[in-house]
Design a protein around this motif. Structure first.
Motif, PDB file in Angstrom:
ATOM      1  N   TYR A 274      -3.739  -0.588   1.227  1.00  0.00           N
ATOM      2  CA  TYR A 274      -4.552   0.413   0.528  1.00  0.00           C
ATOM      3  C   TYR A 274      -4.466   1.762   1.233  1.00  0.00           C
ATOM      4  O   TYR A 274      -4.327   2.813   0.589  1.00  0.00           O
ATOM      5  CB  TYR A 274      -5.994  -0.053   0.450  1.00  0.00           C
ATOM      6  CG  TYR A 274      -6.873   0.838  -0.397  1.00  0.00           C
ATOM      7  CD1 TYR A 274      -6.708   0.908  -1.773  1.00  0.00           C
ATOM      8  CD2 TYR A 274      -7.875   1.618   0.191  1.00  0.00           C
ATOM      9  CE1 TYR A 274      -7.518   1.729  -2.559  1.00  0.00           C
ATOM     10  CE2 TYR A 274      -8.684   2.429  -0.574  1.00  0.00           C
ATOM     11  CZ  TYR A 274      -8.513   2.490  -1.947  1.00  0.00           C
ATOM     12  OH  TYR A 274      -9.306   3.296  -2.716  1.00  0.00           O
ATOM     13  N   ARG A 277      -1.466   4.033   0.389  1.00  0.00           N
ATOM     14  CA  ARG A 277      -1.319   4.696  -0.911  1.00  0.00           C
ATOM     15  C   ARG A 277      -2.536   5.520  -1.326  1.00  0.00           C
ATOM     16  O   ARG A 277      -2.460   6.305  -2.274  1.00  0.00           O
ATOM     17  CB  ARG A 277      -1.006   3.656  -1.993  1.00  0.00           C
ATOM     18  CG  ARG A 277      -2.053   2.581  -2.192  1.00  0.00           C
ATOM     19  CD  ARG A 277      -1.571   1.553  -3.230  1.00  0.00           C
ATOM     20  NE  ARG A 277      -2.450   0.402  -3.349  1.00  0.00           N
ATOM     21  CZ  ARG A 277      -3.544   0.361  -4.100  1.00  0.00           C
ATOM     22  NH1 ARG A 277      -3.906   1.420  -4.804  1.00  0.00           N
ATOM     23  NH2 ARG A 277      -4.277  -0.733  -4.151  1.00  0.00           N
ATOM     24  N   ARG A 278      -3.641   5.378  -0.617  1.00  0.00           N
ATOM     25  CA  ARG A 278      -4.856   6.106  -1.001  1.00  0.00           C
ATOM     26  C   ARG A 278      -4.900   7.460  -0.299  1.00  0.00           C
ATOM     27  O   ARG A 278      -4.754   7.540   0.929  1.00  0.00           O
ATOM     28  CB  ARG A 278      -6.086   5.283  -0.638  1.00  0.00           C
ATOM     29  CG  ARG A 278      -7.420   5.947  -0.941  1.00  0.00           C
ATOM     30  CD  ARG A 278      -7.585   6.261  -2.401  1.00  0.00           C
ATOM     31  NE  ARG A 278      -8.949   6.649  -2.709  1.00  0.00           N
ATOM     32  CZ  ARG A 278      -9.326   7.246  -3.840  1.00  0.00           C
ATOM     33  NH1 ARG A 278      -8.410   7.529  -4.772  1.00  0.00           N
ATOM     34  NH2 ARG A 278     -10.584   7.552  -4.062  1.00  0.00           N
ATOM     35  N   GLU A 279      -5.096   8.502  -1.059  1.00  0.00           N
ATOM     36  CA  GLU A 279      -5.204   9.841  -0.492  1.00  0.00           C
ATOM     37  C   GLU A 279      -6.607  10.396  -0.683  1.00  0.00           C
ATOM     38  O   GLU A 279      -7.292  10.088  -1.658  1.00  0.00           O
ATOM     39  CB  GLU A 279      -4.207  10.797  -1.169  1.00  0.00           C
ATOM     40  CG  GLU A 279      -2.757  10.506  -0.832  1.00  0.00           C
ATOM     41  CD  GLU A 279      -1.830  11.601  -1.331  1.00  0.00           C
ATOM     42  OE1 GLU A 279      -2.334  12.636  -1.832  1.00  0.00           O
ATOM     43  OE2 GLU A 279      -0.611  11.431  -1.218  1.00  0.00           O
ATOM     44  N   ARG A 284      -3.058  11.047   3.207  1.00  0.00           N
ATOM     45  CA  ARG A 284      -3.140   9.595   3.072  1.00  0.00           C
ATOM     46  C   ARG A 284      -4.062   9.025   4.151  1.00  0.00           C
ATOM     47  O   ARG A 284      -4.070   9.499   5.296  1.00  0.00           O
ATOM     48  CB  ARG A 284      -1.760   8.954   3.249  1.00  0.00           C
ATOM     49  CG  ARG A 284      -0.808   9.085   2.102  1.00  0.00           C
ATOM     50  CD  ARG A 284       0.395   8.166   2.339  1.00  0.00           C
ATOM     51  NE  ARG A 284       0.849   8.167   3.733  1.00  0.00           N
ATOM     52  CZ  ARG A 284       1.471   7.135   4.314  1.00  0.00           C
ATOM     53  NH1 ARG A 284       1.718   6.032   3.625  1.00  0.00           N
ATOM     54  NH2 ARG A 284       1.875   7.221   5.569  1.00  0.00           N
ATOM     55  N   ASN A 348     -11.300   0.210   2.529  1.00  0.00           N
ATOM     56  CA  ASN A 348     -11.158   0.116   1.077  1.00  0.00           C
ATOM     57  C   ASN A 348     -12.323   0.728   0.312  1.00  0.00           C
ATOM     58  O   ASN A 348     -12.230   0.901  -0.904  1.00  0.00           O
ATOM     59  CB  ASN A 348     -11.005  -1.352   0.663  1.00  0.00           C
ATOM     60  CG  ASN A 348      -9.581  -1.848   0.769  1.00  0.00           C
ATOM     61  OD1 ASN A 348      -8.838  -1.851  -0.204  1.00  0.00           O
ATOM     62  ND2 ASN A 348      -9.185  -2.261   1.969  1.00  0.00           N
ATOM     63  N   ARG A 351     -14.008  -0.375  -3.358  1.00  0.00           N
ATOM     64  CA  ARG A 351     -13.061  -1.410  -3.780  1.00  0.00           C
ATOM     65  C   ARG A 351     -13.191  -2.652  -2.898  1.00  0.00           C
ATOM     66  O   ARG A 351     -13.139  -3.791  -3.382  1.00  0.00           O
ATOM     67  CB  ARG A 351     -11.639  -0.862  -3.700  1.00  0.00           C
ATOM     68  CG  ARG A 351     -10.541  -1.863  -4.034  1.00  0.00           C
ATOM     69  CD  ARG A 351      -9.181  -1.171  -3.995  1.00  0.00           C
ATOM     70  NE  ARG A 351      -8.087  -2.074  -4.322  1.00  0.00           N
ATOM     71  CZ  ARG A 351      -7.334  -2.704  -3.443  1.00  0.00           C
ATOM     72  NH1 ARG A 351      -7.539  -2.499  -2.139  1.00  0.00           N
ATOM     73  NH2 ARG A 351      -6.350  -3.498  -3.831  1.00  0.00           N
TER      74      ARG A 351
END
Length: 407
Positions: A274, A277-279, A284, A348, A351
Motif C-alpha cells: 500500500y 502506491r499511495r500518495e 508516496r 493503511n 483501509r
C-alpha cells in the motif's frame, strides 16, 4: 552456526508457498468462505485439505513412522511461516492448534495401540481434538500444580469430576486429552487421560465468546461429573501428567510462534504494498522517512523472532526441553505480531481498519498471542528461573564434540 536448509526442505517450502498463493489466499476476499465465527467454512476446508494431502503437503510435524513428513522442528519453522501467510493456511495442512500439539504429544508418548486409536484419526483429518487443561480460579491455569479436576480409581477405571474452561477446539473435537489430579503428590500427582466426545459423564456448558476470530470449535467451558476412563487410556503413565504438559506445550508454543511470524510478515507485506502506491501531498508513503523507519524496524524485529524460534527449534530437535529458549521466542514473537499488524493498520489508514484487508482480522487475533500458552509475565519468570539456576552458564554456547547435557 549453519542456517542453510536442504534442497528438499526448500522444495517443500516453495510448494507450500505456491499452494497458499493459488488455493488459499483468494478465499480471504470471499465472504462466503467464512463460517459464523470468522474462520474458513468446514466443508470448504475439507476440500482444500484433500488437495493439500494429494499434493504431499500434509502433517509435516509427525515423524515418517507415524505418517508425517518428518521435517523436524527446524523444518517446521521454515514451512509454518509460509503456511500462515494466509489466515486460513495452517488448518489446510493439518498444522493448526490444537490438533498440531496433540498429534505431536501422542506421537512422542502414546503406545502403539493409543496411536492407532487416538493419533491416526487426527492425522488423517477424520476427527479434531482438544487439550483440556486450563481451569477457572482457584484451579490451574499457567500453573499446572493448581489443577483441581480429580480422577478417582474405581476398578480398572478412573472416575473424573471437575471443571475446565477456554478449551480450544472443544466444540468440534472428538478426541480429548484431559489433565486431572490422581494424587496430592506435588511432582507426580497429575495424569493425562484420553477420552471420546461420545462418552457420558461430561458436557460442554458454553462456547465462550472472544474478541477475535475463533479456531474451529471455539473456546469452551466443560464440566465433568462421573466421566469414566479406562486405565488403558492413560497417556504417558500414571502420575506423569506434568511430563505430558511439558512435552506438549514447549513445541506447541513454538509452533504458535512459527505461525505468528507468517502473519507478521503478511502484515508487513500488505503495508509495504500500500505504501508503494499511495500518495499524499505529492509524495508516496514509501518515500517518507517515517514509513521507512516503521517498516525497517519491523523487518529487524521479525528477523530477531525468526532467529529465536530457530534456536529453540534446534534445541528441541536435539532432545532438550529448551524452556528458556521457547519462552524468549514466545514473548518476542507474540509482541512482534501485535506491533506489526498495528503499524500496518496505521500505514493503511481507514483501509486497514476496514474489512477490505485481513489486517483487522489479524489485529483482533493477535491480542491473544500474549496470553495463550502462558502470559508474557509467566514466561519472563521462567527465563529468570533458568538464569538463577544456571548462572553465567545461561549464556554458554554448545561445544561441538562435548558431552550433551540435555534438560
Amino acid at each position: 552456526m549453519d542456517f542453510t536448509i536442504s534442497p528438499a526442505l526448500e522444495d517443500l517450502r516453495q510448494r507450500i508457498a505456491a499452494f497458499v498463493e493459488s488455493e488459499v489466499l483468494p478465499l480471504e476476499s470471499d465472504e462466503g468462505a467464512f463460517d459464523d465465527h470468522e474462520n474458513i467454512r468446514l466443508d470448504l476446508l475439507d476440500e482444500l485439505r484433500a488437495r493439500a494431502r494429494a499434493s504431499g503437503l500434509w502433517c509435516l510435524q509427525l515423524p515418517e513412522e507415524d505418517g508425517g513428513l518428518g521435517v523436524g522442528r527446524t523444518g517446521m519453522a521454515v514451512c509454518y511461516e509460509e503456511m500462515n501467510r494466509s489466515i486460513f493456511g495452517p488448518a489446510v495442512f493439518n498444522s493448526a492448534a490444537p490438533d498440531d500439539g496433540n498429534m505431536m504429544v501422542l506421537s512422542m508418548l502414546g503406545t502403539e495401540a493409543q496411536k492407532r486409536e487416538w493419533l491416526e484419526p487426527i492425522r488423517d483429518g477424520k476427527v479434531r481434538s482438544a487439550f483440556a487443561m486450563t481451569e477457572p480460579h482457584p484451579g490451574g491455569g499457567s500453573d499446572p500444580s493448581m489443577i483441581a479436576t480429580k480422577a478417582v480409581k474405581d476398578g480398572e477405571d478412573y472416575v473424573i469430576s471437575g471443571h475446565k474452561w477456554f478449551i480450544t477446539g472443544a466444540g468440534e473435537a472428538s478426541h480429548f486429552i484431559l489433565l486431572a489430579r490422581t494424587s496430592d503428590d506435588a511432582r507426580n500427582g497429575l495424569t493425562a487421560f484420553l477420552f471420546h466426545r461420545d462418552q457420558p459423564g461430561w458436557e460442554i456448558e458454553r462456547r465462550i465468546g472472544i474478541m477475535g476470530p475463533e479456531e474451529h470449535g471455539g473456546h469452551c467451558e466443560l464440566s465433568f461429573d462421573g466421566l469414566r476412563v479406562h486405565e488403558s487410556r492413560i497417556l504417558g503413565g500414571l502420575g506423569r501428567g506434568l511430563k505430558v504438559t511439558q512435552t506438549r506445550l514447549g513445541p506447541a508454543r513454538l509452533t504458535h510462534c512459527m505461525r505468528w511470524l507468517g502473519l507478521a510478515k503478511r502484515s508487513v507485506e500488505i503495508a509495504s504494498e500500500y505504501a508503494a502506491r499511495r500518495e499524499g501531498f505529492g509524495v508516496r508513503l514509501a518515500d517518507r522517512e517515517s514509513i521507512q523507519l516503521m517498516l525497517g524496524d519491523l523487518g529487524m524485529q521479525i528477523e530477531i523472532g525468526r532467529l529465536l524460534v530457530m534456536k529453540a527449534a534446534w534445541a528441541i530437535d536435539r532432545g532438550e526441553y529448551a524452556r528458556a529458549e521457547v519462552s524468549m521466542a514466545k514473548i518476542h514473537v507474540a509482541n512482534v505480531l501485535h506491533r506489526a499488524v498495528d503499524r500496518a493498520i496505521q500505514i493503511n489508514g481507514a483501509r486497514g481498519y476496514s474489512k477490505d484487508t485481513v489486517l483487522e482480522w489479524i489485529y483482533r487475533y493477535a491480542r491473544q498471542a500474549r496470553l495463550v500458552d502462558g502470559a508474557d509475565e509467566v514466561h519472563k519468570m521462567v527465563i529468570n528461573r533458568e538464569m538463577a539456576a544456571r548462572g553465567r552458564d545461561f549464556w554458554s554456547w554448545r561445544v561441538e564434540g562435548a558431552a550433551d547435557e540435555l534438560d
